[in-house]
Design an enzyme around this catalytic site. Structure first.
Site, PDB file in Angstrom:
ATOM      1  N   ASP A  58      40.548  74.153  34.564  1.00  0.00           N
ATOM      2  CA  ASP A  58      39.421  73.078  34.286  1.00  0.00           C
ATOM      3  C   ASP A  58      40.112  72.011  34.046  1.00  0.00           C
ATOM      4  OD1 ASP A  58      37.328  71.431  33.569  1.00  0.00           O
ATOM      5  OD2 ASP A  58      36.012  73.203  34.059  1.00  0.00           O
ATOM      6  N   LYS A  84      29.041  68.036  43.683  1.00  0.00           N
ATOM      7  CA  LYS A  84      28.816  66.923  44.663  1.00  0.00           C
ATOM      8  C   LYS A  84      27.558  67.095  45.091  1.00  0.00           C
ATOM      9  CE  LYS A  84      30.313  70.093  48.272  1.00  0.00           C
ATOM     10  NZ  LYS A  84      30.998  70.051  49.754  1.00  0.00           N
ATOM     11  N   SER A 124      32.939  57.906  47.770  1.00  0.00           N
ATOM     12  CA  SER A 124      31.856  58.425  48.825  1.00  0.00           C
ATOM     13  C   SER A 124      31.352  57.179  49.150  1.00  0.00           C
ATOM     14  CB  SER A 124      31.046  59.256  48.157  1.00  0.00           C
ATOM     15  OG  SER A 124      29.776  59.383  48.961  1.00  0.00           O
ATOM     16  N   TYR A 148      24.595  61.681  41.076  1.00  0.00           N
ATOM     17  CA  TYR A 148      25.990  61.833  41.683  1.00  0.00           C
ATOM     18  C   TYR A 148      26.559  60.713  42.008  1.00  0.00           C
ATOM     19  CZ  TYR A 148      29.226  62.907  45.404  1.00  0.00           C
ATOM     20  OH  TYR A 148      30.199  62.909  46.313  1.00  0.00           O
ATOM     21  N   LYS A 152      30.215  58.494  41.009  1.00  0.00           N
ATOM     22  CA  LYS A 152      31.345  57.894  41.844  1.00  0.00           C
ATOM     23  C   LYS A 152      31.499  56.378  41.560  1.00  0.00           C
ATOM     24  CE  LYS A 152      32.477  61.590  44.018  1.00  0.00           C
ATOM     25  NZ  LYS A 152      33.952  62.328  43.785  1.00  0.00           N
ATOM     26  N   PHE A 177      32.561  58.826  54.631  1.00  0.00           N
ATOM     27  CA  PHE A 177      31.322  59.028  55.113  1.00  0.00           C
ATOM     28  C   PHE A 177      31.060  60.430  55.292  1.00  0.00           C
ATOM     29  CE2 PHE A 177      29.833  54.565  55.886  1.00  0.00           C
ATOM     30  CZ  PHE A 177      30.841  54.197  55.203  1.00  0.00           C
ATOM     31  N   ASN A 197      22.624  72.096  51.677  1.00  0.00           N
ATOM     32  CA  ASN A 197      22.187  70.716  51.712  1.00  0.00           C
ATOM     33  C   ASN A 197      22.282  69.827  52.919  1.00  0.00           C
ATOM     34  OD1 ASN A 197      20.942  71.254  49.058  1.00  0.00           O
ATOM     35  ND2 ASN A 197      22.962  71.128  48.321  1.00  0.00           N
ATOM     36  N   LEU A 199      23.435  68.947  56.715  1.00  0.00           N
ATOM     37  CA  LEU A 199      23.121  68.912  58.062  1.00  0.00           C
ATOM     38  C   LEU A 199      24.192  69.951  58.830  1.00  0.00           C
ATOM     39  CD1 LEU A 199      21.212  68.168  60.352  1.00  0.00           C
ATOM     40  CD2 LEU A 199      22.870  66.535  61.046  1.00  0.00           C
ATOM     41  N   ARG A 230      24.330  58.831  60.905  1.00  0.00           N
ATOM     42  CA  ARG A 230      25.342  59.000  60.057  1.00  0.00           C
ATOM     43  C   ARG A 230      26.581  58.898  60.801  1.00  0.00           C
ATOM     44  NH1 ARG A 230      21.561  58.421  57.498  1.00  0.00           N
ATOM     45  NH2 ARG A 230      20.801  59.440  55.660  1.00  0.00           N
ATOM     46  N   ASP A 294      17.064  59.323  51.271  1.00  0.00           N
ATOM     47  CA  ASP A 294      17.866  59.149  52.541  1.00  0.00           C
ATOM     48  C   ASP A 294      17.487  57.809  53.178  1.00  0.00           C
ATOM     49  OD1 ASP A 294      18.924  61.891  52.740  1.00  0.00           O
ATOM     50  OD2 ASP A 294      17.524  62.412  54.343  1.00  0.00           O
TER      51      ASP A 294
END
Ligand code: NAD
Ligand code: UD1
Length: 335
Positions: A58, A84, A124, A148, A152, A177, A197, A199, A230, A294
């Site tokens: 870890d 993530k 991200s 989350y 970042k 992306f 989660n 697509l 996206r 979203d």
């Protein structure tokens, strides 16, 4: 080059390891296998035909990390390790701050202690927050809408401060992306635990018959067909971006963010259509409510990475779907 890869057994890390090994780099992988399996390490070796050094450790474990830095003459670090899942980060924020932020700080302290100051960090597109002003450019204002995303953003800020304090650091902040697809061999791919989660893994599991149908989160967005748009990027193209970022660190460029995306946006319906063409399977779907958090549209302006890193995406949406499907078909029970 001797490179430490944190999170190298994971989805993006494993593909990046293969590309790095293909270019004869020496790899030291650290992963606690919290979201991956040792099988991925075996497959990295199988595809590349090369050995890697693997530590089941870890990054929060300072004693073991210190030994790893002592035992290996590490020149640079690519830091993938972290948690993530956006939804989960809202339920257990402290775990996310500990693993992502504290884990990163401890890693950077260890790097400093051992005078390793070249770093590529997995950021991200989520750091652009609710900004809908596409395409996203690196100099846009940054924000976050969930724990989350905030981790970042915080790590990016920490790294900008670190560089300001000591210009010997060379840092690339890679803003991914939407990574999808899998290694063309079908040996490496995304391996989500439970119901996906995101697509593409969801569609793949519908295609293979594990899930009944896709739920499309809203068709009333101001986009070409009403569904979310996206910037999907093949994971092998993304992996290659890390090699280019590493090369740039050697030249010395300070602390720089780069958008890694194609610059094109595809809607959910377009992804379904491409997947159906690639797999020859029908993807049943229903339209449901929008998913909280979203945005309508997200795609990159990748011109900085195109010119400064001499990197560009090559693979099409159809190839992304074909490789996702190949991986899903060959690994119906995961790794
Ligand atoms: P992943 O979960 O497949 O890989 C992360 C790896 O890190 C896993 O193998 C996990 O076991 C390991 N890990 C987690 N915490 C650790 C710790 N404390 N110590 C050691 N190992 C640890 O995720 P991924 O999709 O490959 O993402 C890699 C990085 O890219 C992450 O930082 C993620 O936030 C970022 N990112 C991913 C996406 C995406 O869509 N996949 C998009 C943008 C950014
Ligand atoms: C999500 C995360 C983002 C993270 C990224 C990569 C959220 C709000 N955002 O981005 O922070 O960086 O994953 O891990 O979770 N869709 C459906 N049905 C589904 C799944 C998705 O219609 O079952 C739609 C979404 O509404 C979106 C598109 O498909 O329009 C892509 O979704 P997804 O793959 O989850 O990625 P992002 O939402 O872009």
């Amino acid at each position: 080059m001797k490179i430490l890869i944190t999170g190298g057994a994971g989805y993006i890390g494993s593909h990046t390891c293969v590309e790095l090994l293909n270019k004869n780099n020496e790899l030291i992988i650290v992963d606690n296998l919290s979201n991956s399996k040792y099988e991925a390490i075996k497959r990295i070796k199988q595809i590349s035909g090369k050995e890697v050094k693997f530590y089941h450790t870890d990054i929060l474990n300072e004693i073991e990390m210190d030994i790893i830095f002592q035992e290996n003459n590490i020149e640079a670090v690519i830091h993938f390790a972290g948690s993530k899942a956006v939804g989960e980060s809202c339920q257990i924020p402290l775990e996310y701050y500990k693993n992502n932020v504290t884990g990163s700080i401890k890693l950077f302290q260890m790097m400093q202690k051992h005078n390793v100051k070249k770093l590529v960090f997995s950021s991200s597109a989520t750091v652009y927050g609710l900004n809908d002003n596409v395409p996203f450019k690196e100099e846009f204002p940054l924000s976050a809408t969930n724990p989350y995303g905030r981790t970042k953003l915080m790590i990016e800020e920490i790294l900008r401060d670190l560089y300001s304090s000591d210009n010997f650091w060379q840092i690339s902040l890679l803003r991914y992306f939407n990574p999808v697809g899998a290694h063309p061999s079908g040996l490496l791919g995304e391996d989500p635990q439970g119901i996906p989660n995101n697509l593409m893994p969801f569609i793949s599991q519908v295609a293979v018959g594990k899930l009944e149908k896709l739920r499309i989160f809203g068709n009333d967005y101001p986009t070409k067909d009403g569904t979310g748009v996206r910037d999907y990027i093949h994971v092998v193209d993304l992996a290659k971006g890390h090699l280019k970022a590493l090369e740039k660190l050697r030249e010395g460029h300070g602390c720089q963010p780069y958008n890694l995306g194609s610059g094109e946006g595809n809607s959910v319906l377009e992804v379904i259509q491409a997947f159906e063409e690639a797999s020859n399977k029908k993807i049943p779907y229903e339209i449901v409510e929008r998913r909280a958090g979203d945005i309508a549209t997200s795609f990159a302006d990748p011109s900085k990475a195109n010119s400064k890193l001499e990197w560009k995406t090559k693979k099409t949406l159809l190839e992304m779907c074909a490789d996702s499907w190949n991986w899903q078909r060959k690994n119906p029970k995961r790794y």
